[in-house]
Each structure stands twice: as C-alpha cells, then as structure tokens.
Write an enzyme that holds these catalytic residues in place. Sequence first.
Site, mmCIF file in Angstrom:
data_model
loop_
_atom_site.group_PDB
_atom_site.id
_atom_site.type_symbol
_atom_site.label_atom_id
_atom_site.label_comp_id
_atom_site.label_asym_id
_atom_site.label_seq_id
_atom_site.Cartn_x
_atom_site.Cartn_y
_atom_site.Cartn_z
ATOM 1 N N GLU A 1 11.520 9.691 -6.445
ATOM 2 C CA GLU A 1 12.204 8.582 -5.772
ATOM 3 C C GLU A 1 13.388 8.141 -6.617
ATOM 4 O OE1 GLU A 1 9.860 5.103 -4.751
ATOM 5 O OE2 GLU A 1 8.218 6.359 -4.038
ATOM 6 N N HIS B 1 -0.411 6.190 -1.469
ATOM 7 C CA HIS B 1 0.769 5.335 -1.624
ATOM 8 C C HIS B 1 0.380 3.947 -1.114
ATOM 9 C CE1 HIS B 1 5.412 5.514 -2.030
ATOM 10 N NE2 HIS B 1 5.097 4.239 -1.855
ATOM 11 N N GLU C 1 2.829 5.672 -8.320
ATOM 12 C CA GLU C 1 3.095 4.475 -9.104
ATOM 13 C C GLU C 1 1.843 3.674 -9.472
ATOM 14 O OE1 GLU C 1 6.160 2.291 -7.001
ATOM 15 O OE2 GLU C 1 7.641 3.844 -7.365
ATOM 16 N N ASN D 1 9.746 8.219 -10.579
ATOM 17 C CA ASN D 1 10.465 7.283 -9.708
ATOM 18 C C ASN D 1 11.316 6.399 -10.594
ATOM 19 O OD1 ASN D 1 9.012 8.392 -7.655
ATOM 20 N ND2 ASN D 1 7.884 6.528 -7.115
ATOM 21 N N TYR E 1 14.650 3.591 -10.601
ATOM 22 C CA TYR E 1 15.628 2.768 -9.883
ATOM 23 C C TYR E 1 16.546 1.993 -10.826
ATOM 24 C CZ TYR E 1 12.931 3.681 -5.684
ATOM 25 O OH TYR E 1 12.302 4.309 -4.640
ATOM 26 N N ARG F 1 8.982 14.348 1.241
ATOM 27 C CA ARG F 1 7.815 13.754 0.583
ATOM 28 C C ARG F 1 7.333 12.582 1.432
ATOM 29 N NH1 ARG F 1 7.640 9.317 -3.890
ATOM 30 N NH2 ARG F 1 5.393 9.291 -4.208
HETATM 31 O O1 IFM Z 1 9.708 1.194 -1.399
HETATM 32 C C1 IFM Z 1 9.229 1.446 -2.672
HETATM 33 C C2 IFM Z 1 8.274 2.624 -2.665
HETATM 34 O O2 IFM Z 1 7.227 2.440 -1.789
HETATM 35 C C3 IFM Z 1 7.709 2.814 -4.044
HETATM 36 N N1 IFM Z 1 8.743 2.899 -5.024
HETATM 37 C C4 IFM Z 1 9.772 1.894 -5.011
HETATM 38 C C5 IFM Z 1 10.347 1.746 -3.622
HETATM 39 C C6 IFM Z 1 11.440 0.668 -3.621
HETATM 40 O O3 IFM Z 1 10.909 -0.547 -4.024
#
Ligand code: IFM
Length: 459
Positions: free
Chosen positions: A366, A129, A174, A306, A308, A85
């Site tokens: 992500e 992006h 995002e 995405n 985290y 990606r």
């Molecule tokens: O690096 C970023 C990415 O560009 C978008 N999502 C979160 C990642 C980590 O912060």
Amino acid sequence: MTMTSQVSHQPIKFPPHFIWGAATAAYQIEGAWNEDGRGESIWDRFTHTPGKVEDGSNGDVACDHYHRWPEDIALMQSLGLQAYRFSIAWPRILPQGRGQVNQPGLDFYSRLVDGLLAAGIEPYITLYHWDLPQALQDQGGWPARATAEAFVEYADVVSRALGDRVKHWITHNEPWCISFLSHYIGEHAPGWQDGAASLRVAHHLLLSHGWAVPVIRRNSPGSQVGITLNFTPGDPASPSAADWEAWRYHDGYSHRWFLDPLYGRHYPADMVADFTAQGFLPEGMVFVEAGDMAAIAVQTDFLGVNFYTREIVRNKDAADNLPQTVFPAPRSEWTEMNWEVHPDSLYNLLNRLHFEYRPPQIFITENGASYADGPDSQGQIKDERRIAYLRRHLTAAHRAIKNGVPLVGYFGWSLMDNFEWARGYRQRFGLVWVNYDTQQRLPKDSALWYQRVIAENGF
Ligand code: IFM
C-alpha cells in the site's frame, strides 16, 4: 545543472517483471453487509454504533463492489493493472467465525478470482483486513488465544477453495492497527482502550500468522506467502537525548514489536521493559507459550510494506517519557489525512528492512494519498497532488532497488475511493473516483498517469 534537476529528468525504469497493482479491502468496498449469508463483523457493530465514525457513515453499501465486481475488473483491465490485492471478508466465509462454511461467500471470491485471471490480473489475497466475525469477538476476540486457532481454520477453508488459482497470500494487514490502534488507542473496532489486551492481540495475530503459513502452503502449492506491516518511521523532534529516547520507543512500539519476532529475534527486550513499566504486562509475557516464537518466525516469501508518511517524535514529559508524542512535521506538505508527504522516509525504510531483516522479497502493498479532488465541469479529475505523491514515492522506491533492496512490486492504495474506516467517506484515496450516490466510477488523472507508468514500466 544541479543534482536534483539532473535526477528529476532521468527516466526511471523498473526491473523487468516488476509487478504493478492496486489494493482494496473487503469492508471498505464490498457493501452487501448482510447478503448471501454473511455474518456480522466487528466493523458492522462498530459503525452501527453512533459516534464511532467521523461522518456517521458505515460500510453497508460502500462501493457496492459485491455486485459490481465485473465492472471493477473491467476498470482494472483498462488501467493495465497486472495484480490486484484484495481481502476476504471472514464473516462471508464463516459467519460464526468457525464451524459452518457459507458456500455463497466462497463462491463470490471464487468468481472474483476467475474473473481476474480471465482478465490477466494476478490476485493477491489478504486473509485478514480487520473484519473479524462478531461471534468471535463475543467469545473474547483477538485477546483470546482461541481466535488464533479460528484464524487457522479460516485460512485453511479459503486456501483449500482458492489455492489452486491464487498464488500470493498475505495473512494479516497491519497488525499494529489491529492491536494498538484498535485495542489501546480505541479508534478502530472493537474500540478498546486496554494496553494489556493490545499486547495479547499482537501476540495472537503473529501466532496465527505463523500457524497459518504452512497450512496455506500445503493447500496452495507453489504459492508465495507473507504478511503486511504498516510502517510510520519517526524522526526525533530534536537531537536531545530525551527525544531520541522517545524515538526509540516509537520505533519499538510501531515496528520492532512485530518485525523482531517475525524475523526470529523474539520480542525486543527494551520494549518488554517499557511495556512492563507502562502496566501493559501485569502478569509478564504469560501469553507466550512454548513453541510460539518458533512458529511466529516461520520463513516467509515476502514482507508486505504499507507506507504513507513519517512522524516527528517528541518526549512527552522528562519525568515520565512514555508514551511519546507524535506530530506531523511543521513547515512541510501534508495530504488531507494530515499525513506528511515524505518519500525519503520510504527510501530509508526499504533500506533498513533489507539490511536489518533481510526479507527475501519486499512488496509495497500500500502507498497512496488522500486528496478530495472531484470532477470538474468536463468530468476531468485533475488530482495533480496525487500524481506528484506517487511519482515521488516511486522514485524513492526505485532508488532503493538501485541500492540492492529486493523490492518486486508496488500496489497503489487504493484502486478506488472507499470507506476510510473511522474517517468515513470524506477521505478519498482512490485512483478512481467514486460517486457514492450513483456508484459511478471515473478514473482520476492519477489513474491515467499510473496506466502509462505500468505500460512503460517506469516514467
Ligand atoms: O485505508 C487504509 C487501509 O485499510 C489500511 N492501510 C491504510 C489505509 C489508509 O488509511
């Protein structure tokens, strides 16, 4: 034997045809910021402004991927990646944002796509992006409706050129970051602090997505098209009504403001009331025109997720409970972004998305962790914490699949260390380590672990 140890020893097998990939974004890796006719982007302008990036760095060179892409494809192939990606830099294609097409820019991505396909790697393209052409910013940027029209022209140019070979398209990455983080919090380009502008941005992003989907489908028959949202689930700091109220706001502002319109539910009424009270809607929702909501709710083929971390959410002030305060959970584990490691939140999120919104398919577009581990004297990068992070999140994802969630693929963030926006180069998310002095790439232990996961379709 306890339940936990039983679970941890069970082999995890993903469904056949599960897609294993890694992700990057143009500005974070390409460099070559002013080569071959590329126009200026808002991130060039932002990073060239002193004080915007923690370590004073920028993406002028980044990982020099623009010149090293054949080597990077070979690296991906050696890791067994099935999918990659990456994003297209809009200012390489349309240096002024619209109008004149820059053929060398298109040619670059065409060669990249051909190279990936020749290596047996499926390209997944993100159209936006974050690197808006500065020329469009000068004409009003995303707060202006005309930028949504420009995005459709850009999507048309790219999907015409690559749509015969690329079969997976993500319109935006995002939207929360593009709207609130960049126009309200001001941490990302263009660095505005204007709540009203951020809501206009959110609407124009969603609208441009809705308008672009049929254009991409027309130019790229048989392809799958979706959008990627970032999710940071919250948990209330206490069971108090005030903290639950703050949690509701956090969820509305972070997630429902985007999910609800995309899935045909209009903007959430509770958030319209909150944003009005905050002064973000001085003239009401005047930016929503007839037909917009139907366009935004266009049927898509997948939702990109995405994920985290999660946040603990606390009411800021009993008298005025907006906006909420968020913080990483104390007594936990965090990555070097100070983001809590909390895989259960991924499991809960995937279930929630499936049961509440029913996207036909979900990709984790992500997921990953920033840890700075570098090479030891033998040149080995023992990033055990990243391996543990990935293993735990993949286990959570696998549990969600068992629960019926249509999760069909996973992209680790990121293929390699890169420019982490306002945090610069100190934050390293890569599976592959990058020496920024020499541009040498070195797979970390996590990359080798991931290689085995891909080969075995599990662990
Ligand atoms: O690096 C970023 C990415 O560009 C978008 N999502 C979160 C990642 C980590 O912060």
